[in-house]
Design a protein around this motif. Structure first.
Motif, PDB file in Angstrom:
ATOM      1  N   GLU A  93       9.960  28.011 -55.185  1.00 11.78           N
ATOM      2  CA  GLU A  93       9.569  28.252 -53.876  1.00 11.78           C
ATOM      3  C   GLU A  93      10.915  27.249 -53.346  1.00 11.78           C
ATOM      4  O   GLU A  93      11.241  26.377 -53.897  1.00 11.78           O
ATOM      5  N   THR A  94      11.572  28.253 -52.123  1.00 11.21           N
ATOM      6  CA  THR A  94      12.524  27.324 -51.202  1.00 11.21           C
ATOM      7  C   THR A  94      12.469  27.170 -49.301  1.00 11.21           C
ATOM      8  O   THR A  94      11.402  27.514 -49.182  1.00 11.21           O
ATOM      9  N   TYR A  95      12.482  25.733 -49.472  1.00  5.77           N
ATOM     10  CA  TYR A  95      11.699  24.955 -48.347  1.00  5.77           C
ATOM     11  C   TYR A  95      12.884  24.565 -46.940  1.00  5.77           C
ATOM     12  O   TYR A  95      13.899  24.384 -47.852  1.00  5.77           O
ATOM     13  N   HIS A  96      12.444  24.672 -45.864  1.00  8.11           N
ATOM     14  CA  HIS A  96      13.502  25.143 -45.180  1.00  8.11           C
ATOM     15  C   HIS A  96      12.357  24.124 -43.985  1.00  8.11           C
ATOM     16  O   HIS A  96      10.980  24.898 -43.205  1.00  8.11           O
ATOM     17  N   ARG A  97      12.524  23.578 -43.561  1.00 10.52           N
ATOM     18  CA  ARG A  97      12.041  21.973 -42.533  1.00 10.52           C
ATOM     19  C   ARG A  97      12.918  21.463 -40.939  1.00 10.52           C
ATOM     20  O   ARG A  97      14.023  21.232 -41.164  1.00 10.52           O
ATOM     21  N   SER A  98      12.526  21.930 -40.041  1.00  7.99           N
ATOM     22  CA  SER A  98      13.247  21.659 -38.907  1.00  7.99           C
ATOM     23  C   SER A  98      12.375  21.235 -37.659  1.00  7.99           C
ATOM     24  O   SER A  98      11.407  21.588 -37.605  1.00  7.99           O
ATOM     25  N   THR A  99      12.701  20.029 -37.345  1.00  8.68           N
ATOM     26  CA  THR A  99      11.870  19.179 -36.132  1.00  8.68           C
ATOM     27  C   THR A  99      12.770  18.515 -35.620  1.00  8.68           C
ATOM     28  O   THR A  99      14.645  18.032 -35.476  1.00  8.68           O
ATOM     29  N   GLN A 100      12.184  18.256 -34.622  1.00 12.56           N
ATOM     30  CA  GLN A 100      12.908  17.679 -33.515  1.00 12.56           C
ATOM     31  C   GLN A 100      12.078  17.015 -32.332  1.00 12.56           C
ATOM     32  O   GLN A 100      11.023  16.804 -32.276  1.00 12.56           O
ATOM     33  N   THR A 101      13.053  16.300 -31.862  1.00 15.25           N
ATOM     34  CA  THR A 101      12.334  14.388 -31.035  1.00 15.25           C
ATOM     35  C   THR A 101      12.997  13.863 -29.643  1.00 15.25           C
ATOM     36  O   THR A 101      14.565  14.709 -30.246  1.00 15.25           O
ATOM     37  N   LYS A 102      12.407  14.594 -29.019  1.00 16.69           N
ATOM     38  CA  LYS A 102      12.816  13.560 -27.509  1.00 16.69           C
ATOM     39  C   LYS A 102      11.824  12.623 -27.007  1.00 16.69           C
ATOM     40  O   LYS A 102      11.050  12.634 -27.174  1.00 16.69           O
ATOM     41  N   PHE A 103      13.439  11.722 -26.731  1.00 14.01           N
ATOM     42  CA  PHE A 103      12.575  10.896 -25.800  1.00 14.01           C
ATOM     43  C   PHE A 103      13.001  10.546 -24.320  1.00 14.01           C
ATOM     44  O   PHE A 103      14.576  11.252 -24.829  1.00 14.01           O
ATOM     45  N   SER A 104      13.120  10.035 -23.639  1.00 15.25           N
ATOM     46  CA  SER A 104      12.950   9.576 -22.255  1.00 15.25           C
ATOM     47  C   SER A 104      12.506   9.097 -21.319  1.00 15.25           C
ATOM     48  O   SER A 104      11.363   8.505 -21.918  1.00 15.25           O
ATOM     49  N   ILE A 105      13.763   7.854 -20.956  1.00 11.51           N
ATOM     50  CA  ILE A 105      13.106   6.434 -20.284  1.00 11.51           C
ATOM     51  C   ILE A 105      13.724   6.827 -18.453  1.00 11.51           C
ATOM     52  O   ILE A 105      14.545   7.263 -18.859  1.00 11.51           O
ATOM     53  N   MET A 106      12.600   6.471 -18.189  1.00 11.76           N
ATOM     54  CA  MET A 106      12.781   6.877 -16.607  1.00 11.76           C
ATOM     55  C   MET A 106      11.807   6.085 -15.694  1.00 11.76           C
ATOM     56  O   MET A 106      11.189   6.434 -15.395  1.00 11.76           O
ATOM     57  N   PRO A 107      13.178   4.436 -14.411  1.00 13.32           N
ATOM     58  CA  PRO A 107      12.833   4.231 -14.009  1.00 13.32           C
ATOM     59  C   PRO A 107      12.943   5.066 -12.485  1.00 13.32           C
ATOM     60  O   PRO A 107      13.332   5.479 -11.908  1.00 13.32           O
ATOM     61  N   GLU A 154       0.831  -1.371  -0.735  1.00  8.97           N
ATOM     62  CA  GLU A 154       0.011  -0.381   0.031  1.00  8.97           C
ATOM     63  C   GLU A 154       0.742   1.309   0.070  1.00  8.97           C
ATOM     64  O   GLU A 154       0.523   2.672  -0.492  1.00  8.97           O
ATOM     65  N   LYS A 155       1.855   1.140   0.181  1.00 12.77           N
ATOM     66  CA  LYS A 155       2.623   2.396   0.715  1.00 12.77           C
ATOM     67  C   LYS A 155       3.804   2.924  -0.712  1.00 12.77           C
ATOM     68  O   LYS A 155       4.632   3.794  -0.964  1.00 12.77           O
ATOM     69  N   MET A 156       3.821   1.200  -1.149  1.00  8.20           N
ATOM     70  CA  MET A 156       6.121   1.323  -1.703  1.00  8.20           C
ATOM     71  C   MET A 156       5.310   1.064  -2.967  1.00  8.20           C
ATOM     72  O   MET A 156       4.375   0.340  -3.677  1.00  8.20           O
ATOM     73  N   ALA A 157       5.822   1.782  -4.386  1.00 13.66           N
ATOM     74  CA  ALA A 157       5.529   0.963  -6.048  1.00 13.66           C
ATOM     75  C   ALA A 157       7.291   1.983  -6.388  1.00 13.66           C
ATOM     76  O   ALA A 157       7.582   2.790  -5.902  1.00 13.66           O
ATOM     77  N   VAL A 158       7.350   0.937  -7.627  1.00  9.18           N
ATOM     78  CA  VAL A 158       8.483   0.996  -8.394  1.00  9.18           C
ATOM     79  C   VAL A 158       7.911   1.080  -9.491  1.00  9.18           C
ATOM     80  O   VAL A 158       6.601   1.522 -10.021  1.00  9.18           O
ATOM     81  N   ARG A 159       8.629   2.321 -10.856  1.00  7.25           N
ATOM     82  CA  ARG A 159       7.495   2.878 -11.512  1.00  7.25           C
ATOM     83  C   ARG A 159       8.544   2.460 -13.467  1.00  7.25           C
ATOM     84  O   ARG A 159       9.687   3.452 -13.221  1.00  7.25           O
ATOM     85  N   LEU A 160       8.273   2.355 -13.900  1.00  6.06           N
ATOM     86  CA  LEU A 160       9.228   3.096 -14.984  1.00  6.06           C
ATOM     87  C   LEU A 160       8.190   4.184 -16.138  1.00  6.06           C
ATOM     88  O   LEU A 160       6.781   4.093 -16.007  1.00  6.06           O
ATOM     89  N   LYS A 161       8.805   5.348 -16.810  1.00  9.44           N
ATOM     90  CA  LYS A 161       7.537   6.502 -17.173  1.00  9.44           C
ATOM     91  C   LYS A 161       8.739   6.783 -18.584  1.00  9.44           C
ATOM     92  O   LYS A 161       9.911   6.694 -18.411  1.00  9.44           O
ATOM     93  N   LEU A 162       7.613   6.661 -19.839  1.00 13.34           N
ATOM     94  CA  LEU A 162       8.244   7.402 -20.601  1.00 13.34           C
ATOM     95  C   LEU A 162       7.657   7.820 -21.461  1.00 13.34           C
ATOM     96  O   LEU A 162       6.523   8.744 -20.853  1.00 13.34           O
ATOM     97  N   GLY A 163       9.130   9.334 -21.865  1.00 15.76           N
ATOM     98  CA  GLY A 163       8.663  10.481 -22.506  1.00 15.76           C
ATOM     99  C   GLY A 163       8.316  10.310 -24.049  1.00 15.76           C
ATOM    100  O   GLY A 163       9.587   9.806 -24.230  1.00 15.76           O
ATOM    101  N   LEU A 164       7.405  11.622 -24.533  1.00 18.53           N
ATOM    102  CA  LEU A 164       7.481  12.109 -25.718  1.00 18.53           C
ATOM    103  C   LEU A 164       7.709  13.250 -26.438  1.00 18.53           C
ATOM    104  O   LEU A 164       6.346  13.263 -26.098  1.00 18.53           O
ATOM    105  N   ASN A 165       8.215  14.082 -27.072  1.00 17.02           N
ATOM    106  CA  ASN A 165       7.761  15.132 -27.520  1.00 17.02           C
ATOM    107  C   ASN A 165       8.728  15.033 -29.033  1.00 17.02           C
ATOM    108  O   ASN A 165       9.583  15.248 -28.711  1.00 17.02           O
ATOM    109  N   THR A 166       7.771  15.843 -29.733  1.00 13.80           N
ATOM    110  CA  THR A 166       8.442  16.806 -30.900  1.00 13.80           C
ATOM    111  C   THR A 166       7.431  17.470 -31.684  1.00 13.80           C
ATOM    112  O   THR A 166       6.268  18.327 -31.283  1.00 13.80           O
ATOM    113  N   SER A 167       8.329  18.488 -32.101  1.00 13.20           N
ATOM    114  CA  SER A 167       8.091  20.057 -32.566  1.00 13.20           C
ATOM    115  C   SER A 167       8.298  19.715 -33.814  1.00 13.20           C
ATOM    116  O   SER A 167       9.693  19.389 -34.204  1.00 13.20           O
TER     117      SER A 167
END
Length: 227
Positions: A92-106, A62-75
């Motif tokens: 027409e000249t194109y410029h595309r920029s993308t950034q992806t972040k991922f995390s895994i946190m026990p 009831e008092k203790m728990a272990v966890r695993l968290k996953l995160g994802l962010n894209t712009s």
């Protein structure tokens, strides 16, 4: 009539007793999973996409728990420049920029069991962070393209507090905030030039190390269930 009223009263008493004894919080060695959603917002005149995450917990008791968290962010952003070329159609000249972040946190959580439907907790986590930034330049009517990639790897440490509010047995909503430290090492860029004559690659001559420390409280909806 009296017998019917007595039977109804007895049934209501039994039902009330069962509901009072019903346990909303998870039992020992129960697994719970949850999904979180944080709406995007305006940042420096731009717009960030929503952040999504998922978490799995094993409740030891009831008092203790272990966890695993996953995160994802894209712009992502795309800019188009129109240049007159002496014809009816602009180039027409194109410029595309993308950034992806991922995390895994026990991590680990300690829950306070004073309340029946509400489970406040404190804890800590440490884990791996990765990122990938990609910039692409191209133009209409041309097979020339330039792609620049910049990978990153780092780690994060968080101390947090949160609360789970059980709507019914096995289903809850929650909120979490904390104090965290992150370190991200962005590697050298790799630029690929593609033309009609072939493809060439160039490595950048600079790497960066960025660190962040402070309180974080992201407005988010956490929906979880136990099984």
């Amino acid at each position: 009539m009296k017998k019917i009223l007595f039977a109804a009263a007895a049934a209501a008493l039994v039902l009330t007793s069962v509901q009072a004894q019903e346990k909303f919080k998870p039992d020992a060695m129960t697994v719970s999973t949850e999904l979180s959603y944080s709406p995007g917002g305006a940042t420096d005149g731009g717009f960030s996409l929503p952040e999504y995450g998922a978490k799995v917990r094993l409740h030891l008791n009831e008092k203790m728990a272990v966890r695993l968290k996953l995160g994802l962010n894209t712009s992502s952003s795309k800019t188009t420049d129109f240049t007159p070329n002496g014809t009816n159609d602009d180039t027409e000249t194109y410029h595309r920029s993308t950034q992806t972040k991922f995390s895994i946190m026990p991590g680990f959580e300690y829950h306070f069991t004073k309340y029946e439907r509400i489970s406040p907790y404190v804890g800590g986590e440490i884990g791996l962070l990765t990122s990938m930034t990609k910039d692409t330049d191209s133009s209409s009517g041309s097979d020339i393209k330039t792609v620049t990639k910049r990978p990153g790897v780092g780690f994060g440490i968080n101390a947090f507090t949160g609360v789970d509010v059980y709507l019914c047995k096995g289903l809850y909503l929650g909120f979490e905030l904390g104090l965290g430290y992150e370190s991200m090492n962005s590697k050298r860029t790799l630029t690929t030039h593609t033309t009609g004559d072939g493809t060439t690659e160039d490595k950048g001559n600079q790497a960066t190390l960025q660190t962040d420390f402070g309180f974080h409280a992201t407005p988010s909806l956490r929906v979880g269930w136990c099984f």
